[in-house]
Design a protein around this motif. Structure first.
Motif, short mmCIF file in Angstrom:
data_model
loop_
_atom_site.label_atom_id
_atom_site.label_comp_id
_atom_site.label_asym_id
_atom_site.label_seq_id
_atom_site.Cartn_x
_atom_site.Cartn_y
_atom_site.Cartn_z
N ILE A 193 11.53 43.74 -29.89
CA ILE A 193 11.44 42.44 -29.19
C ILE A 193 11.45 42.62 -27.68
CG2 ILE A 193 12.48 41.14 -31.09
CD1 ILE A 193 15.13 41.17 -29.57
N GLU A 194 11.78 43.82 -27.23
CA GLU A 194 11.79 44.06 -25.79
C GLU A 194 11.74 45.56 -25.52
OE1 GLU A 194 14.95 43.50 -22.19
OE2 GLU A 194 14.67 41.75 -23.50
N GLY A 195 10.93 45.96 -24.51
CA GLY A 195 10.85 47.35 -24.13
C GLY A 195 9.59 48.04 -24.65
N GLU A 196 9.29 49.19 -24.05
CA GLU A 196 8.14 50.00 -24.45
C GLU A 196 8.60 51.45 -24.63
OE1 GLU A 196 5.02 49.69 -21.64
OE2 GLU A 196 4.51 47.62 -22.16
N THR A 197 8.03 52.11 -25.61
CA THR A 197 8.40 53.50 -25.86
C THR A 197 7.40 54.15 -26.78
OG1 THR A 197 10.24 54.94 -26.50
CG2 THR A 197 9.82 53.03 -27.90
N ASP A 198 7.59 55.42 -27.03
CA ASP A 198 6.86 56.14 -28.08
C ASP A 198 7.89 56.57 -29.13
OD1 ASP A 198 4.29 56.06 -26.92
OD2 ASP A 198 4.86 57.67 -25.55
N VAL A 199 7.54 56.42 -30.40
CA VAL A 199 8.47 56.75 -31.48
C VAL A 199 7.87 57.86 -32.33
CG1 VAL A 199 9.67 55.91 -33.53
CG2 VAL A 199 9.45 54.44 -31.52
N ASN A 200 8.69 58.88 -32.60
CA ASN A 200 8.27 59.99 -33.47
C ASN A 200 8.53 59.57 -34.92
OD1 ASN A 200 7.80 62.33 -34.84
ND2 ASN A 200 9.33 63.55 -33.78
N GLU A 201 7.45 59.26 -35.64
CA GLU A 201 7.57 58.82 -37.03
C GLU A 201 7.12 59.89 -38.02
OE1 GLU A 201 5.25 55.24 -37.27
OE2 GLU A 201 6.84 54.00 -36.39
N SER A 202 6.92 61.12 -37.53
CA SER A 202 6.34 62.17 -38.38
C SER A 202 7.21 62.46 -39.61
CB SER A 202 6.14 63.45 -37.57
OG SER A 202 7.37 63.93 -37.09
N MET A 203 8.53 62.33 -39.46
CA MET A 203 9.40 62.65 -40.59
C MET A 203 9.30 61.65 -41.72
SD MET A 203 10.92 60.93 -38.06
CE MET A 203 11.53 62.23 -37.01
N VAL A 204 8.72 60.47 -41.46
CA VAL A 204 8.59 59.45 -42.50
C VAL A 204 7.14 59.18 -42.87
CG1 VAL A 204 9.03 57.03 -43.06
CG2 VAL A 204 10.76 58.35 -41.87
N THR A 205 6.27 59.05 -41.86
CA THR A 205 4.88 58.70 -42.13
C THR A 205 3.95 59.90 -42.18
OG1 THR A 205 4.28 58.44 -39.79
CG2 THR A 205 5.23 56.53 -40.91
N GLY A 206 4.37 61.03 -41.56
CA GLY A 206 3.50 62.19 -41.50
C GLY A 206 2.55 62.17 -40.32
N GLU A 207 2.56 61.11 -39.54
CA GLU A 207 1.72 61.00 -38.36
C GLU A 207 2.19 62.00 -37.32
OE1 GLU A 207 -0.89 60.52 -35.78
OE2 GLU A 207 -1.09 59.06 -37.41
N SER A 208 1.29 62.91 -36.90
CA SER A 208 1.70 63.99 -36.01
C SER A 208 1.93 63.55 -34.57
CB SER A 208 0.67 65.12 -36.05
OG SER A 208 -0.62 64.63 -35.76
N LEU A 209 1.25 62.48 -34.15
CA LEU A 209 1.38 62.01 -32.78
C LEU A 209 2.45 60.93 -32.69
CD1 LEU A 209 -2.39 61.67 -31.83
CD2 LEU A 209 -0.82 63.44 -31.06
N PRO A 210 3.23 60.92 -31.59
CA PRO A 210 4.17 59.82 -31.39
C PRO A 210 3.40 58.49 -31.32
CG PRO A 210 4.64 61.63 -29.88
CD PRO A 210 3.32 61.94 -30.54
N VAL A 211 4.01 57.45 -31.84
CA VAL A 211 3.35 56.15 -31.92
C VAL A 211 3.91 55.22 -30.84
CG1 VAL A 211 2.85 54.17 -33.39
CG2 VAL A 211 3.06 56.46 -34.39
N SER A 212 3.03 54.65 -30.03
CA SER A 212 3.46 53.73 -28.98
C SER A 212 4.02 52.45 -29.60
CB SER A 212 2.29 53.39 -28.06
OG SER A 212 1.82 54.54 -27.40
N LYS A 213 5.12 51.98 -29.04
CA LYS A 213 5.76 50.77 -29.55
C LYS A 213 6.06 49.83 -28.38
CE LYS A 213 6.17 52.33 -33.84
NZ LYS A 213 5.47 51.72 -34.99
N SER A 214 5.77 48.57 -28.60
CA SER A 214 6.11 47.53 -27.61
C SER A 214 6.48 46.28 -28.39
CB SER A 214 4.92 47.27 -26.67
OG SER A 214 3.77 46.92 -27.41
N ALA A 215 6.71 45.19 -27.67
CA ALA A 215 7.16 43.96 -28.32
C ALA A 215 6.22 43.56 -29.46
CB ALA A 215 7.24 42.84 -27.29
N GLY A 216 6.79 43.27 -30.63
CA GLY A 216 6.01 42.86 -31.79
C GLY A 216 5.69 43.97 -32.76
N ASP A 217 5.93 45.25 -32.37
CA ASP A 217 5.62 46.38 -33.25
C ASP A 217 6.78 46.67 -34.20
OD1 ASP A 217 3.11 46.77 -32.17
OD2 ASP A 217 3.85 48.15 -30.62
N GLN A 218 6.43 47.18 -35.38
CA GLN A 218 7.41 47.52 -36.40
C GLN A 218 7.94 48.92 -36.17
OE1 GLN A 218 8.00 45.32 -39.16
NE2 GLN A 218 9.73 46.61 -39.78
N VAL A 219 9.26 49.12 -36.37
CA VAL A 219 9.85 50.45 -36.31
C VAL A 219 10.58 50.71 -37.63
CG1 VAL A 219 10.08 50.62 -33.81
CG2 VAL A 219 11.88 49.49 -35.13
#
Length: 645
Positions: A193-219
């Motif tokens: 709901i607030e803030g911007e970042t990159d999240v490492n989701e590789s341990m759950v989704t297998g996506e090798s690149l960090p995923v950008s997250k901002s307001a409205g994105d699911q973590v």
């Protein structure tokens, strides 16, 4: 260990330590029994010290061994008979019980020599065999514990607009707002709901690149926040989270694994039937048809029952497994489940996870695009010099590539991160930016055609394009991707030579999967696959009768590893992947998959040979014990039968 079509665990309620303790105590007690044995005295010419009551040493110690050391076999036999599935435990219990009761009877009736030392040694050696077996085949059940470790114990929950308090993750509720600091773990599923970042989701989704997250994105719970602080409103907690769903999949897959019939138990099942049948027939023939006395008839029956339970049968499988697992460990292969090694010989399809298995799991520079003013080496030098100050995964890959090429880093001033877009600084009095397409849009910069053409080719391969901007102009670009392991090509080629189909599954997008698959010569690939769908892919491949080996390293691979015919974890992978796999590649080399399959085939061949040797002699020994060869002067006494066991 469950067996297909039987469903009975002969080691239920036992641990390796149970067999270990009983083995050593029984061994200590067996030694004096051997010393006071009449047969051993005659063979070796050794007379044990005599004292008042010394004749009771063997009976008393043998009784202790029978009830203490033999209890596990008697209990196991009870379970098998209760389930009407006689096997190894029944065979052992039958032999030791008859030998013990017969020996006790010899103390009262003139039946012949007792079998105290034979029974004691049989129990001791069988305890050794089962201890070795349990150590070799027991599999840890810690996958779910490893999954739960992904979640932090505590979380920063907002109790007002600007104030937080530390609470236990278990106390969080749907709708709570939490603060996730840089480098922290997401405590539960929610929406930023607030803030911007990159999240490492590789341990759950297998996506090798960090995923950008901002307001409205699911973590997702258990994933790791990058460099920005974010506020998250929780929409799923506890059993409703994605991580909890993966935990359930692992538990279901482990519980539903099919077990093949253990070869030694199959042999023991038939030997049990033969022992009872031939023993009964022997007693009947000698006592009623040949009119011999009860003592002689019982001797023949005991000899049959004793010889039908060979020591070698109890050790044939576990010894081979123990030796093969020890040798494999020295070669970088850790066999956690005997069943996995046994099944690996029949694998038809090797299904590799991409990230961290066929690839290194680390981002690296795959392409360099220069211009007239900046050649490729200079592009890497300037970009890496600026990225040294960033903690982003892409930056780390660029810096690593520069160090591998022994690039001289330049002095950088006025460094400032641009969250979610890139980084800026000053090099040699020039303003320099390094970042992706979002940075170009913000700066409204045009990409030269010479650079744009190459970047388009990178994008088609699923690579991340990073631009170098100097003094307001785009002067070069770098292609960044999860780099393919050099060993992967050799592994794929070797598997093809063994007649094994090679497939790849990944959470990455189609272009990335297509590029890696083409580069390695893989037969088929599945892109954009979520964790729960990876397990479905295994079941789909198994649907046509194929036996599937899954090779992976991530938590998102755990359900697939657990549900595959053979689960193989790359050694540098997560603890949960290793816990869910039957085999672990310690050296992180996909070529070891080939070694495992070759080892499995050799291991199975040796087990078959041992079983043939362990049971084959019964073809002659059982008739000899029953007295069939008496007209030729050949007969086995119970004591000699015990020696041949």
């Amino acid at each position: 260990m469950e067996h297909e079509g039987r469903g009975l665990d002969k080691h239920s309620g036992h641990t390796p330590n149970v067999f270990r303790d009983r083995f050593f105590i029984s061994l200590i007690l067996t030694l004096p029994v051997l010393l006071y044995s009449p047969l051993v005295s005659r063979v070796f010419g050794f007379e044990a010290p005599l004292f008042p009551g010394s004749f009771l040493v063997s009976p008393i110690l043998s009784a202790t061994i029978f009830f203490y050391g033999g209890f596990v076999f008697l209990k196991g036999a009870y379970g098998e008979l209760k389930s009407r599935l006689p096997g190894m435990m029944t065979l052992i219990a039958l032999a030791i019980s008859v030998a013990f009761l017969y020996s006790l009877a010899t103390l009262v009736f003139p039946l012949g020599e007792p079998l105290f030392w034979e029974m004691s040694s049989l129990i001791t050696i069988m305890l050794l065999g089962h201890w070795i077996e349990m150590r070799a085949v027991s599999s840890a059940s810690g996958a779910l514990r490893e999954l739960s470790k992904l979640l932090p114990d505590m979380a920063e929950k907002f109790v007002s607009r600007d104030r937080t308090e530390t609470v236990a993750v278990a106390d969080l509720a749907k709708g709570d707002i939490v603060l996730v600091k840089p480098g922290g773990q997401i405590p539960s599923d929610g929406i930023v709901i607030e803030g911007e970042t990159d999240v490492n989701e590789s341990m759950v989704t297998g996506e090798s690149l960090p995923v950008s997250k901002s307001a409205g994105d699911q973590v997702i719970a258990g994933t790791v926040n990058g460099t920005g602080a974010i506020r998250v409103r929780l929409d799923k907690v506890g059993e409703d989270t994605a991580l909890a769903g993966i935990m359930r999949l692992v538990a279901q897959a482990q519980a539903s694994r099919s077990k093949i019939q253990d070869l030694a138990d199959r042999a023991a099942y038939y030997l049990t039937l033969i022992a009872v049948g031939v023993g009964t027939l022997t007693m009947f023939v000698w006592l009623f048809l040949l009119d011999r006395d009860i003592a002689y008839s019982l001797q023949r029956t005991v000899a049959v029952l004793v010889i039908t339970c060979p020591h070698a049968l109890g050790l044939a499988i576990p010894l081979v497994t123990s030796i093969s697992t020890t040798l494999s460990a020295k070669n970088g292969l850790l066999v956690r489940e005997k069943l996995a090694l046994e099944l690996a010989r029949n694998v038809d399809v090797a299904l590799f996870d991409k990230t961290g298995t066929l690839t290194s799991g680390e981002l690296g520079v795959t392409d360099l695009v220069g211009t007239r003013s900046f050649d490729e080496d200079k592009v890497l030098q300037w970009a890496a010099s600026l990225e040294q100050s960033s903690e982003h995964a892409v930056a780390a890959g660029i810096v690593r590539a520069a160090r591998d090429k022994k690039v001289n880093f330049l002095k950088v001033k006025n460094v400032k991160a641009i969250p979610g877009k890139g980084i800026r600084g000053t090099i040699q009095s020039k303003e320099v930016y390094v970042g992706g397409p979002a940075l170009l849009s913000e700066l409204k910069k045009r990409v030269p055609e010479a650079v744009s053409v190459n970047v388009s080719a990178m994008s088609e391969q699923g690579k991340t394009a990073v631009y170098l901007i100097v003094s307001g102009s785009v002067v070069g670009a770098l292609g960044v991707a999860d780099t393919v392991r050099p060993e992967s090509r050799q592994a794929v080629e070797a598997l093809h030579k063994l007649g094994i189909r090679v497939a790849m599954v990944t959470g990455d997008a189609e272009p990335v999967a297509r590029w890696v698959s083409k580069d390695l010569g893989i037969d088929e690939y599945f892109a954009g696959v979520l964790p729960e769908d990876k397990e479905k892919m295994v079941k789909k491949l198994q649907g046509d009768g194929s036996r599937v080996a899954v090779i992976g390293d991530g938590i998102n691979d755990a359900p697939a590893l657990a549900s595959a015919d053979v689960g193989i974890a790359i050694g540098a992978g997560t603890d949960v992947a290793i816990e869910s796999a039957g085999i672990v590649l310690i050296k992180n080399d996909p070529r070891d998959v080939v070694k495992i399959i070759k080892l499995a085939r050799a291991n199975y061949r040796k087990m078959i040979e041992n079983l043939i040797w362990a049971t084959g002699y019964n073809v002659l020994a059982i008739p000899a014990a029953a007295g069939v060869f008496l007209p030729f002067g050949i007969i086995l006494s119970p004591a000699l039968a015990a020696l041949l066991m």
